[in-house]
Every structure is written in C-alpha cells, then in structure tokens.
Design a protein around this motif. Structure first.
Motif, short mmCIF file in Angstrom:
data_model
loop_
_atom_site.label_atom_id
_atom_site.label_comp_id
_atom_site.label_asym_id
_atom_site.label_seq_id
_atom_site.Cartn_x
_atom_site.Cartn_y
_atom_site.Cartn_z
N ASP A 170 -56.83 -63.66 14.45
CA ASP A 170 -56.62 -62.74 13.33
C ASP A 170 -55.89 -61.47 13.77
O ASP A 170 -55.94 -60.45 13.09
CB ASP A 170 -57.94 -62.42 12.63
N PHE A 171 -55.19 -61.53 14.89
CA PHE A 171 -54.40 -60.41 15.40
C PHE A 171 -53.27 -60.99 16.25
O PHE A 171 -53.37 -62.12 16.74
CB PHE A 171 -55.26 -59.46 16.24
N PRO A 172 -52.19 -60.24 16.43
CA PRO A 172 -51.10 -60.74 17.29
C PRO A 172 -51.56 -60.81 18.75
O PRO A 172 -52.22 -59.90 19.24
CB PRO A 172 -49.99 -59.71 17.13
N SER A 173 -51.20 -61.87 19.43
CA SER A 173 -51.52 -61.97 20.86
C SER A 173 -50.32 -61.60 21.72
O SER A 173 -50.41 -61.56 22.94
CB SER A 173 -52.02 -63.38 21.21
N TYR A 174 -49.17 -61.35 21.09
CA TYR A 174 -47.98 -60.89 21.80
C TYR A 174 -47.06 -60.23 20.79
O TYR A 174 -47.25 -60.34 19.58
CB TYR A 174 -47.26 -62.05 22.51
N ASN A 175 -46.06 -59.52 21.31
CA ASN A 175 -45.04 -58.98 20.42
C ASN A 175 -43.66 -59.33 20.96
O ASN A 175 -43.51 -59.71 22.13
CB ASN A 175 -45.21 -57.48 20.15
N LEU A 176 -42.69 -59.23 20.10
CA LEU A 176 -41.30 -59.48 20.47
C LEU A 176 -40.52 -58.20 20.24
O LEU A 176 -40.58 -57.61 19.15
CB LEU A 176 -40.71 -60.60 19.62
N ASN A 177 -39.80 -57.74 21.27
CA ASN A 177 -38.93 -56.60 21.13
C ASN A 177 -37.72 -57.02 20.30
O ASN A 177 -37.20 -58.12 20.48
CB ASN A 177 -38.46 -56.09 22.49
N ALA A 178 -37.29 -56.15 19.40
CA ALA A 178 -36.18 -56.48 18.51
C ALA A 178 -35.35 -55.24 18.23
O ALA A 178 -35.75 -54.12 18.55
CB ALA A 178 -36.73 -57.05 17.21
N THR A 179 -34.21 -55.45 17.63
CA THR A 179 -33.38 -54.37 17.11
C THR A 179 -33.23 -54.60 15.61
O THR A 179 -33.45 -55.71 15.12
CB THR A 179 -31.98 -54.35 17.77
N HIS A 180 -32.89 -53.55 14.89
CA HIS A 180 -32.69 -53.64 13.44
C HIS A 180 -33.90 -54.25 12.75
O HIS A 180 -33.79 -55.16 11.93
CB HIS A 180 -31.41 -54.42 13.11
N VAL A 181 -35.08 -53.72 13.08
CA VAL A 181 -36.33 -54.27 12.58
C VAL A 181 -36.43 -54.19 11.06
O VAL A 181 -36.93 -55.12 10.42
CB VAL A 181 -37.53 -53.58 13.28
#
Length: 136
Positions: free
Chosen positions: A68-79
């Motif tokens: 029920d929560f993110p276990s990772y994130n992804l770096n991005a541009t133009h979010v």
C-alpha cells in the motif's frame, strides 16, 4: 569488493501483456519477453541511453503481493507533463506533491500499475535552477 550498483528490480505481475504498455508509458525501454522455466519475464532498461544495468524485470505470476506504498521511485523529467499523459491514459494517480529541501525542489506523484503496484515518480531540481512550468 562488494556491491557496485543496482542490477535489477523484479516485479511480479499477473499479465505481461497488460503491464508492458504501462511501464512503456513511464518512459522505460522494453527489451522483450523471455520464456523461463517456468513462466515468462519482460525486461525494461531503466537508463534510456544504454543497454545495461539497472534493469526492471516483470515476472508473470499467479501470486502477486501489492503493497500500500511505493517500494521504489523513478527519477524523471517533465513530471507535470508525464502526470497529464498518464491521467489521460486512464491510469490511477495520486495528486502531484511539491516540496523543497535546502538543496533541491521535488515534484512527485504516485501511479499504480495494472496490478495495483504503486510507483513514485519524482523530479529533483537543484534549488539554484528554476522549476519547469507545466506545458499545456
């Protein structure tokens, strides 16, 4: 000696054909489906400019555990643009959040894949740079 970098992230999904378009929409580059014994896997390159590590591999499985929560994130541009595109595609999103530390401005949101896995998408902008404007 010891660990040098992240090699891969493995995510269990119920159906590769349903999940591949979602992960492609995040901007990950799809390598292909592999037949395993047993099962199948679909691999994506996380670095858009080369065919190396780290990788994200979807593992087709009947047993999928969704947190029920993110276990990772992804770096991005133009979010903000990414958010709009995912929203128009009908994906489940949480609202965009922004916050600033002494070093960086952060723009982020959570999105759910077809199985309900929550992924945090984040753009990190050094405080000495201007945050990009939302484009229509």
């Amino acid at each position: 000696m010891g660990a040098q970098s992240l090699g891969a992230i493995f995510i269990r999904v119920t159906n590769l054909e349903n999940s591949i378009p979602f992960y492609s929409a995040l901007g990950l580059r799809f390598r292909g489906i592999e037949e395993w014994n047993p099962g199948r896997g679909a691999t994506f390159f996380l670095a858009p400019d080369h065919d190396g590590f780290p990788l994200m591999t979807l593992v087709e499985s009947d047993q999928v555990q969704v947190l029920d929560f993110p276990s990772y994130n992804l770096n991005a541009t133009h979010v903000r643009d990414m958010y709009r595109d995912l929203e128009l595609s009908g994906y489940k999103l949480k609202p965009i959040e922004e916050w600033t530390s002494p070093w960086n401005h952060h723009i982020m949101f959570d999105v759910c894949d077809p199985d309900g896995h929550m992924i945090n998408i984040i753009e990190v902008i050094p405080v000495n740079e201007k945050a990009p404007e939302f484009s229509e």
